[in-house]
Design a protein around this motif. Structure first.
Motif, PDB file in Angstrom:
ATOM      1  N   ARG A  76       0.855  -1.175   0.000  1.00 20.76           N
ATOM      2  CA  ARG A  76       0.000   0.000   0.000  1.00 20.76           C
ATOM      3  C   ARG A  76       0.897   1.232   0.000  1.00 20.76           C
ATOM      4  NH1 ARG A  76      -2.111   0.835   5.524  1.00 20.76           N
ATOM      5  NH2 ARG A  76      -0.138   1.944   5.738  1.00 20.76           N
ATOM      6  N   SER A  77       0.675   2.084  -0.964  1.00 18.98           N
ATOM      7  CA  SER A  77       1.452   3.318  -0.993  1.00 18.98           C
ATOM      8  C   SER A  77       0.569   4.438  -1.515  1.00 18.98           C
ATOM      9  CB  SER A  77       2.680   3.164  -1.893  1.00 18.98           C
ATOM     10  OG  SER A  77       2.291   2.865  -3.218  1.00 18.98           O
ATOM     11  N   THR A 121       5.533  20.188   2.577  1.00 19.73           N
ATOM     12  CA  THR A 121       5.480  20.054   4.039  1.00 19.73           C
ATOM     13  C   THR A 121       5.944  18.649   4.407  1.00 19.73           C
ATOM     14  OG1 THR A 121       3.189  19.278   3.950  1.00 19.73           O
ATOM     15  CG2 THR A 121       3.547  21.659   4.206  1.00 19.73           C
ATOM     16  N   GLY A 122       6.242  18.455   5.693  1.00 18.90           N
ATOM     17  CA  GLY A 122       6.640  17.135   6.161  1.00 18.90           C
ATOM     18  C   GLY A 122       8.139  16.921   6.089  1.00 18.90           C
ATOM     19  N   GLY A 123       8.568  15.750   6.575  1.00 20.61           N
ATOM     20  CA  GLY A 123       9.991  15.429   6.617  1.00 20.61           C
ATOM     21  C   GLY A 123      10.571  15.223   5.229  1.00 20.61           C
ATOM     22  N   ILE A 138       8.462  11.062   6.863  1.00 18.82           N
ATOM     23  CA  ILE A 138       8.959  11.441   5.540  1.00 18.82           C
ATOM     24  C   ILE A 138       7.813  11.633   4.550  1.00 18.82           C
ATOM     25  CG2 ILE A 138      10.380  10.719   3.576  1.00 18.82           C
ATOM     26  CD1 ILE A 138      11.934  11.589   6.122  1.00 18.82           C
ATOM     27  N   ARG A 139       7.762  12.822   3.958  1.00 16.48           N
ATOM     28  CA  ARG A 139       6.773  13.130   2.920  1.00 16.48           C
ATOM     29  C   ARG A 139       7.439  13.577   1.621  1.00 16.48           C
ATOM     30  NH1 ARG A 139       1.980  15.116   5.156  1.00 16.48           N
ATOM     31  NH2 ARG A 139       1.282  15.483   3.020  1.00 16.48           N
ATOM     32  N   VAL A 140       8.733  13.865   1.704  1.00 15.76           N
ATOM     33  CA  VAL A 140       9.471  14.381   0.547  1.00 15.76           C
ATOM     34  C   VAL A 140      10.781  13.600   0.396  1.00 15.76           C
ATOM     35  CG1 VAL A 140      10.529  16.408  -0.530  1.00 15.76           C
ATOM     36  CG2 VAL A 140       8.531  16.687   0.953  1.00 15.76           C
ATOM     37  N   ARG A 196       9.613   6.067  -0.811  1.00 22.51           N
ATOM     38  CA  ARG A 196       9.730   6.459   0.591  1.00 22.51           C
ATOM     39  C   ARG A 196       8.857   7.678   0.913  1.00 22.51           C
ATOM     40  NH1 ARG A 196      11.951   3.351   4.664  1.00 22.51           N
ATOM     41  NH2 ARG A 196      13.249   1.790   3.654  1.00 22.51           N
ATOM     42  N   ALA A 197       8.550   8.468  -0.122  1.00 25.62           N
ATOM     43  CA  ALA A 197       7.744   9.674   0.116  1.00 25.62           C
ATOM     44  C   ALA A 197       6.261   9.367   0.258  1.00 25.62           C
ATOM     45  CB  ALA A 197       7.954  10.665  -1.029  1.00 25.62           C
ATOM     46  N   GLY A 198       5.845   8.152  -0.135  1.00 27.15           N
ATOM     47  CA  GLY A 198       4.421   7.833  -0.108  1.00 27.15           C
ATOM     48  C   GLY A 198       4.042   6.757   0.875  1.00 27.15           C
ATOM     49  N   ARG A 199       4.803   6.629   1.942  1.00 26.61           N
ATOM     50  CA  ARG A 199       4.522   5.568   2.916  1.00 26.61           C
ATOM     51  C   ARG A 199       3.327   5.893   3.807  1.00 26.61           C
ATOM     52  NH1 ARG A 199       9.287   2.033   4.878  1.00 26.61           N
ATOM     53  NH2 ARG A 199      10.232   1.467   2.900  1.00 26.61           N
ATOM     54  N   VAL A 200       3.233   7.139   4.235  1.00 23.79           N
ATOM     55  CA  VAL A 200       2.192   7.468   5.212  1.00 23.79           C
ATOM     56  C   VAL A 200       1.154   8.450   4.662  1.00 23.79           C
ATOM     57  CG1 VAL A 200       3.680   7.052   7.191  1.00 23.79           C
ATOM     58  CG2 VAL A 200       3.655   9.310   6.166  1.00 23.79           C
ATOM     59  N   ALA A 201       1.447   9.096   3.538  1.00 24.93           N
ATOM     60  CA  ALA A 201       0.532  10.086   2.944  1.00 24.93           C
ATOM     61  C   ALA A 201       1.048  10.407   1.547  1.00 24.93           C
ATOM     62  CB  ALA A 201       0.488  11.353   3.807  1.00 24.93           C
TER      63      ALA A 201
END
Length: 810
Positions: A178-179, A213-215, A284-286, A323-328
């Motif tokens: 899931r990503s 925004t984000g890490g 991490i978002r970016v 890695r940028a799409g793991r949580v959002a």
């Protein structure tokens, strides 16, 4: 527990492991396979033995173990533990042990049955490290020969699973994962070649912080680049943004700080490829991808594997962006254009294809098998493997039959390349600083080549030079560990002697001349840049070269004395007599040399050389100079005669140039007495040697089939030339007076060049009667005027042949 994508695939995976004992799990990054699968196997009682999981890096091993212990509400070392180089947290209660790949190899070599271990998991197998490939090959052999109950599982994020599944004879279980969507942003135009990667990445980070925004997770190839980007960014970071480096050589506490959730503000993590897989970096978002990766490659310069910087592959770029799409939903910036992406390689190569195979060859020898018989996913290249074995034999780790020696068994246990392991095992704890230094990157980049400058820096004497403090600290720490591993050896060897133990093939002897050029004991050539202080040394040990196969530039070395070389290698130094052809001198050169490998510690003229040795050496001179200088007149005619005779009788020897050069030992060697130089060869009469190639019947047949001369009417022998299209002869015109038929050789007419009394060509004919009847009249008119003292009869067929002028008064 929080639901993870891998949870949907766990029932099928557990079923495959219980029914087949093997499986290949394909799951994208972030699916949760690293932390969920071992616990699921434990919970399902797949095996009553311990579960060992391999991770490619120490940080990933510790992080995976800690994440699983948090899930269980325990501490590392209880149900879940880990073992990495220099650190272990396990106990009698440990059921899941996370280890780095080299640890598994040692476990297998010390206990080939893997007693008490029920399952081995190869995590992140798509990275195709040398140790992972070797570990899987060993485990497959153990499972087929010793432990049919051993459960094997390979887990991968990007690997094409079919080949490894076929090798393991295992089913493939796939987790879709899931990503969240990731917005990929490329450069509009290619990065200018004059702009350093670090500068471009720092600018891209500044831009991303404004747009997102984000890490932020930034991928850079190594520690050096991370430190430089850190230096560029630190003065201009917005308030509330925290910068964290992340690379393998950092202390674990600093690594934890980079991984964990930011308590306030935004975090920017500057990481190597260590962050591509296995690790979960929170917030991490970016992602910012610098487009470079470091890979282990065999470096001919150091004689070992080195991490070389290369372009990232498409598979790695996809994994990094994910890695940028793991949580959002996230954003990934790439430091290349969309057009440049098509030129990237699809997948990174397996390490076994390009890395130094000396360690693998040693492990295979310790195992007692042959690499070709082991079930490798990619077989090692035979040439590279042969080079590795040759080095191990030089170090005394293998015997002449390729079997491991007691010394080799000792080297296999040391956490070093066999070169450095041999040095440490032989020289003892005192060699630990040098071993650690040579195993790491140069802490004095840009300094002169002298290795003693680096050893001084380890002792705190940097002589005012710029020092990589992080590398120096790492080397000191490793040196302490290696001291403990070295055991007790009372050798008291100098650093130069220690280096020579590691590089017996890199002992260099200065060549004659002003330039600082050296002959290395292994056979290659090397040189120093002009002005290097070691360029004047007679003997050196080159510990790092630039890898040029013709003549390498020496990047790092240490001076060594004659006495030190002789003390270390007394059993390998031998007197050798050599009698060889010198292309430079154009003559046979005879030397008596005291040699260590390819270098001559003492060199003097060899007197009383056996004549047969000179003759054999001269054969190389003949091959160099060719046969042309001696194929004159009679020899050339003889060879041409034999070639004609061979057309009708193939029992005659082949005297073509190629055939003669290939058989010099047979026909020429017995005749070369006294021939030593190009001048001697030019004056050599080769005809007797050629004639000796024919036996008596052949000689008689040659004279009959292809006579060497034409008997003139005056009973004089005129040599026949067979080098042209027709056999030819040159004769004075008057000598053929009275000859009414055209001379022949067999059925072939002679081409006759008729000469004037001054031996100048007058006419060439293959029809003498026709000449007498035709153009002779015009020739007679011209010749009578020029040579009035010689006879010019109107009917030459009725005149007597002569070579004399007319008598006075006639």
């Amino acid at each position: 527990m929080t639901k993870l994508p891998i949870d949907h695939a766990l029932p099928a995976l557990i079923d495959a492991l219980k029914s087949r004992g093997r499986a290949v799990l394909q799951a994208p990054p972030g699916a949760g396979k690293t932390t969920r699968v071992p616990l699921a196997m434990l919970d399902a009682k797949v095996t009553s033995g311990k579960i060992v999981m391999l991770e490619p890096r120490r940080l990933a091993a510790r992080a995976a173990a800690e994440r699983m212990t948090q899930t269980l509400g325990e501490r590392p070392g209880e149900t879940v533990g880990y073992r990495v180089r220099g650190e272990a947290k396990t106990s009698a209660a440990t059921r899941i042990e996370v280890v780095t790949e080299g640890i598994l190899t040692r476990m297998i070599q010390s206990d080939p049955e893997l007693s008490g271990i029920g399952a081995v998991i190869f995590d992140e197998f798509h990275e195709r490290s040398l140790n992972a490939d070797l570990g899987l090959a060993f485990c497959l052999e153990i499972a087929s020969a010793l432990r049919d109950d051993l459960i094997l599982l390979a887990m991968s994020a990007t690997l094409d699973a079919a080949p490894v599944a076929e090798l393991m004879q295992a089913p493939i279980v796939t987790s879709e994962g899931r990503s969240f969507p990731v917005d990929i942003r490329w450069l509009d135009t290619p990065r200018p070649k004059t702009t350093r990667v670090e500068t471009a990445v720092a600018d891209l980070i500044t831009k991303a912080l404004k747009e997102t925004t984000g890490g932020v997770l930034v991928f850079l190839p190594g520690e050096g680049e991370i430190r430089r980007v850190q230096g560029l960014l630190s003065p201009k970071l917005p308030k509330g943004v925290h910068l964290h480096p992340l690379f393998g050589a950092m202390e674990f506490a600093a690594q934890r700080a980079a991984i964990r959730h930011a308590e306030s503000g935004r975090k920017v993590v500057l990481a190597t490829s260590i962050a591509e897989t296995s690790l979960t970096i929170e917030d991490i978002r970016v992602v910012i991808d610098g487009g470079l990766a470091r890979r282990a490659r065999f470096d001919p310069g150091s004689g070992m594997s080195r991490l070389l910087t290369e372009k990232v592959t498409r598979a790695e770029a996809t994994q990094r962006a994910g890695r940028a799409g793991r949580v959002a939903p996230g954003t990934a910036y790439r430091l290349w254009t969309k057009g440049e992406e098509g030129a990237l390689q699809a997948f990174p190569p397996a390490e076994i294809e390009s890395a130094d195979l000396t360690g693998l060859a040693l492990e295979v020898a310790l195992w007692g098998g042959q690499a070709a018989d082991l079930p490798f996913l990619t077989q090692p290249k035979p040439g590279s493997l042969a080079e590795a074995r040759a080095l191990l034999q030089m170090l005394g780790a293998l015997d002449t039959e390729g079997r491991i020696t007691a010394h080799g068994q000792r080297l296999a246990k040391l956490p070093l390349h066999p070169r450095l392991g041999h040095m440490l095992a032989t020289a003892g704890p005192e060699a630990a600083p040098l071993a650690a230094l040579l195993a790491d990157r140069d802490p004095l980049m840009g300094a002169p080549s002298d290795l003693t400058l680096r050893l001084d820096a380890l002792k705190g004497r940097d002589h005012g030079r710029q020092v990589n403090r992080a590398a120096l600290s790492r080397i000191k720490t490793e040196a302490k560990r290696l001291r403990r591993a070295a055991g007790t050896v009372d050798a008291a060897l100098s650093p130069a002697e220690q280096a020579a133990l590691a590089y017996p093939d890199r002992i260099g002897l200065r060549r004659k001349g002003e330039a600082p050029r050296f002959q290395l004991s292994g056979g290659k050539g090397a040189y120093f840049d002009g002005g290097d202080g070691l360029g004047a040394a007679r003997l050196i040990v080159a510990t790092d070269l630039d890898g040029n196969p013709r003549e390498a530039r020496i990047r790092q070395a240490i001076a060594i004395s004659d006495s030190e070389v002789r003390a270390l290698f007394a059993d390998q130094i031998v007197w050798e007599d050599s009698c060889t052809w010198s292309r430079r001198d154009n003559r046979v050169v005879s030397r008596r040399q005291e040699k260590l490998g390819a270098i001559a510690l003492d060199d003097r003229t060899w007197k009383d050389v056996p004549p047969e040795d000179i003759a054999k050496a001269m054969l190389d001179g003949v091959r160099d100079l060719g046969l042309t200088p001696v194929m004159r007149d009679a020899a050339a005619r003889f060879v041409a005669r034999v070639a004609l005779a061979r057309e009708s009788d193939d029992s005659f020897p082949d005297m073509s140039t190629d055939a003669l050069l290939q058989s010099l030992e047979t026909w020429l060697l017995p005749h070369l007495a006294g021939v030593k130089s190009a001048g001697d060869w030019k004056n050599f009469n080769v005809l007797p040697a050629l004639q000796a190639m024919l036996d008596w019947p052949q000689s008689q047949a040659l004279d009959r089939l292809v006579p060497g001369s034409f008997i003139t009417p005056l009973n004089r022998k005129a040599p026949i030339d067979y080098s042209g299209d027709h056999p030819s002869v040159e004769l004075r015109l008057q000598e053929l007076f009275g000859q009414s038929k055209h001379p022949t050789v067999g059925k072939r007419p002679l081409r006759i060049t008729l000469l004037s009394p001054a031996n100048r060509p007058v006419q060439t004919t293959m029809d003498l009667p026709g000449f007498w009847a035709g153009s002779y009249a015009d020739v007679r008119k011209d010749m009578r005027a020029r040579y009035p003292k010689h006879p010019w009869p109107e009917d030459p067929t009725q005149a007597d042949p002569t070579l004399k002028a007319k008598r006075r008064g006639t």
